[in-house]
Design an enzyme around this catalytic site. Structure first.
Site, PDB file in Angstrom:
ATOM      1  CB  THR A 194     -65.716  -7.008 -25.189  1.00  0.00           C
ATOM      2  OG1 THR A 194     -65.282  -8.125 -24.423  1.00  0.00           O
ATOM      3  CG2 THR A 194     -66.004  -5.831 -24.257  1.00  0.00           C
ATOM      4  NE  ARG A 195     -69.955 -14.049 -24.807  1.00  0.00           N
ATOM      5  CZ  ARG A 195     -69.137 -14.964 -25.314  1.00  0.00           C
ATOM      6  NH1 ARG A 195     -68.572 -14.763 -26.501  1.00  0.00           N
ATOM      7  NH2 ARG A 195     -68.863 -16.062 -24.654  1.00  0.00           N
ATOM      8  CG  ASN A 196     -65.577 -12.780 -22.984  1.00  0.00           C
ATOM      9  OD1 ASN A 196     -66.331 -13.463 -22.305  1.00  0.00           O
ATOM     10  ND2 ASN A 196     -65.361 -13.021 -24.273  1.00  0.00           N
ATOM     11  N   GLY A 287     -62.821  -9.243 -34.685  1.00  0.00           N
ATOM     12  CA  GLY A 287     -61.699 -10.135 -34.455  1.00  0.00           C
ATOM     13  C   GLY A 287     -62.005 -11.562 -34.837  1.00  0.00           C
ATOM     14  NE  ARG A 288     -58.729 -18.121 -34.135  1.00  0.00           N
ATOM     15  CZ  ARG A 288     -59.447 -19.143 -33.674  1.00  0.00           C
ATOM     16  NH1 ARG A 288     -60.364 -18.937 -32.732  1.00  0.00           N
ATOM     17  NH2 ARG A 288     -59.247 -20.362 -34.134  1.00  0.00           N
TER      18      ARG A 288
END
Length: 490
Positions: A194-196, A287-288
Site C-alpha cells: 500500500t501507499r495509502n 487488488g484492483r
C-alpha cells in the site's frame, strides 16, 4: 515454496568496509537523486535480488522488451543509474565511482564499478514499460523531465550502511524479516502492498486473505517515493500502527519498504511480487488497479482494473510466490460486513466512500463513519489534514495608496474572532520564513508588500489580495472576508 536467493551486499561487503571507505576518499563522486537513493538501498539489502548493481545495456534492453534480465530471470522494471552528460562524459568501463547519500551529500553508501554507459531510447522505454509515452504518467514525466540522458551500468559494493531516523523499529531488511518469520514459525505470509492509509476495507481484505491461505499478514507499505500528492509517510505509518492493533494478536506484522514506485501498473505489480518474495513472503495480494497512476491525458485509465492480476499470474510459479487476487471490498450496511464486490448479490444495498470523498470530508470537517474507518485512524488523518477552518493561511496585501489596509484586514479578522491573526509589515526572507511557520501552525497571517524586498518572491501558496483602483478599505476588507468564508477558512 523455496526461498528466493538473496543477494545481501551489505552482509557480503561488511568485512571490506574499512578498505572501501579508504578507497572512496580518492574516487570521483556522484550525489544520488532521491529515486536513485531508494534503488541503491534495495540493491544493497537484497530487496531487488537478483540485481547486484545498476543494469548494463544488455540487461536494460532485455528488461524493457522481454521483462527478463539477459541471464533469463524475470525482472520487469529497468533499474538504471541515470546521469546527465557532464556527469557521464568522464566515465569509462572499469572506473570506480563513489555514490553519496543525497541527505548530506557526503556519506559514501556504495562504490560503483562502471561496466558500460549508454543512451536509452526514452520514448521506447515509456511505451514498453509504462504503456504510453504520455507525460500525464508520473514516471514518464520523470523520465523526460528529471532523469538524465545517459545510463551507467555496473555492479555495486556496499560501504556505509544506510541509516534512517524515523520509525526505525519497522525498517527491516529482507534478511531480518526472513529471520523473524523463521523464528516465529511464520511459514505462510501474505504480503499487502500500500501507499495509502488503511481503513476497515483493507483490514477486512487482508484478514480474509490470510484465513483463506492459512497465513499471517505482512503489512508492507512503501515509504520511499510514491505518487505525487500522496499522503506523507509519517502520517501513514501512524495509521498503520493504529490499525495493526485491530488485527488478532500475533497475526500481523508491519515493515516499511523504502521503494521508489514507478506506478507502472501490471509491470509494477510483478516487480512488487518479486520484492515481497525477497522479503520472505509466500503470498502476495494484488487488488484492483494495482500501482495504477490514474488517468492519462485523454482522461482514460492507463491500465485495465485487473491487468496487473492477469500479468503476475503468468509469472507467479516461476518467481515462486502465490498471488492472492482480490476485487474491491464494499460495505453491506444491512449485514454490517465487507465483501468483495464480485461476491455481492445483485440488488444488495452497499456503501462506499471514494478517496476523493474522503479528502473532501477531511477538508470540510465532515463526519467519516465508523463503518468506513476506525476512529483512531480518522483522528490521525484529521491531525495531519485539518479542515480548512483550522488551517493557516497567508494574505499578501499589495502596495496601495492607503497604507492602513493591512492593519484594517487584521482588525477585521480579529473582530470576526474565528482566527488568530498576525501582521508582518514587510516582505523579506525572514518574514517569509515566519509566515510559513505560522501558517503551518494554523495561524492567519497578513503580509504587507509595501517596501517589499525585490529579491524575494511571494510564495505561490499565499493568497494575494485583489485590489481595484477605486475600492475603499472597507470594500476590500469585506471582499476578503467573504472570499475566506466561501473557501472554508472562516
Amino acid at each position: 515454496m523455496t526461498k528466493a536467493l538473496l543477494k545481501d551486499l551489505n552482509a557480503r561487503d561488511a568485512p571490506l568496509r574499512e578498505q572501501l571507505e579508504q578507497e572512496a576518499t580518492s574516487l570521483p563522486k556522484i550525489v544520488l537523486s532521491e529515486r536513485q537513493f531508494c534503488d541503491v538501498e534495495l540493491i544493497l539489502n537484497g530487496g531487488f535480488s537478483p540485481l547486484d548493481g545498476f543494469m548494463n545495456q544488455k540487461d536494460y534492453l532485455n528488461v524493457v522488451e522481454n521483462l527478463r534480465l539477459s541471464t533469463g530471470e524475470v525482472f520487469p522494471i529497468p533499474i538504471t543509474l541515470d546521469l546527465n552528460e557532464s556527469q557521464a562524459d568522464s566515465l569509462k568501463a572499469g572506473d570506480r565511482v563513489a555514490l553519496l547519500d543525497p541527505r548530506d551529500g557526503q556519506t559514501v553508501i556504495a562504490i560503483l564499478t562502471v561496466e558500460d554507459k549508454y543512451t536509452p531510447d526514452k520514448a521506447n522505454e515509456a511505451e514498453k514499460v509504462f504503456g504510453a509515452n504520455d507525460r500525464a504518467h508520473p514516471a514518464v514525466d520523470y523520465l523526460f523531465g528529471r532523469a538524465g540522458n545517459v545510463y551507467v551500468g555496473g555492479k555495486l559494493q556496499a560501504v556505509t550502511p544506510i541509516r534512517h531516523f524515523d520509525f526505525v523499529e519497522y525498517r527491516y531488511s529482507p534478511a531480518q524479516l526472513r529471520s523473524d518469520f523463521q523464528r516465529n514459525n511464520w511459514n505462510r505470509v501474505v504480503a499487502f502492498q500500500t501507499r495509502n492509509p488503511m481503513h476497515r476495507a483493507h483490514r477486512e481484505l487482508t484478514v480474509r486473505a490470510a484465513k483463506q491461505h492459512g497465513a499471517r499478514v505482512l503489512i508492507h507499505p512503501v515509504v520511499g517515493m510514491t505518487k505525487p500528492g500522496d499522503i506523507d509517510h509519517f502520517t501513514r505509518v501512524r495509521v498503520y500502527e493504529a490499525i495493526l492493533q485491530r488485527y488478532p494478536k500475533g497475526s500481523a506484522k508491519l515493515s516499511l519498504l523504502p521503494l521508489a514506485m514507478r506506478m507502472a501498473g501490471p509491470r509494477e505489480a510483478l516487480w512488487h511480487a518479486i520484492i515481497r518474495k525477497n522479503y520472505g513472503a509466500s503470498h502476495f495480494i494484488i487488488g484492483r488497479d494495482h500501482a495504477g497512476p490514474g488517468k492519462n491525458s485523454q482522461g482514460e485509465d492507463f491500465y485495465g482494473p485487473y491487468d496487473a492480476q492477469y500479468l503476475v499470474e503468468q509469472y507467479a510459479q516461476e518467481i515462486g510466490i502465490t498471488i492472492v487476487p482480490f476485487q474491491m471490498m464494499t460495505y453491506l450496511p444491512d449485514e454490517d460486513i465487507y465483501k468483495p464486490v464480485d461476491k455481492v448479490e445483485p440488488g444488495t444495498r452497499t456503501l462506499n466512500i471514494s478517496g476523493t470523498e474522503l479528502r473532501r470530508r477531511l477538508r470540510v470537517g465532515a463526519n467519516i463513519p465508523e463503518w468506513f474507518s476506525y476512529p483512531e485512524v480518522v483522528a490521525i488523518l484529521r491531525q495531519s489534514y485539518p479542515p480548512k477552518y483550522s488551517q493557516g493561511f497567508v494574505l499578501a496585501v499589495p502596495a496601495t495608496s492607503d497604507k492602513l489596509l493591512p492593519s484594517a484586514l487584521v482588525s477585521a479578522l480579529n473582530e470576526d474572532g474565528r482566527r488568530h491573526v498576525t501582521l508582518l509589515p514587510r516582505l523579506d526572507a525572514i518574514s517569509v520564513f515566519y509566515a510559513q511557520e505560522l501558517q503551518r501552525a494554523g495561524a492567519a497571517v497578513v503580509v504587507s508588500l509595501a517596501d517589499a524586498d525585490a529579491s524575494v518572491k511571494v510564495p505561490a501558496e499565499w493568497t494575494t489580495v485583489n485590489i481595484k483602483p477605486k475600492d475603499s478599505v472597507s470594500e476590500v476588507t469585506f471582499a476578503v472576508l467573504s472570499q475566506l468564508s466561501d473557501e472554508g477558512y472562516l
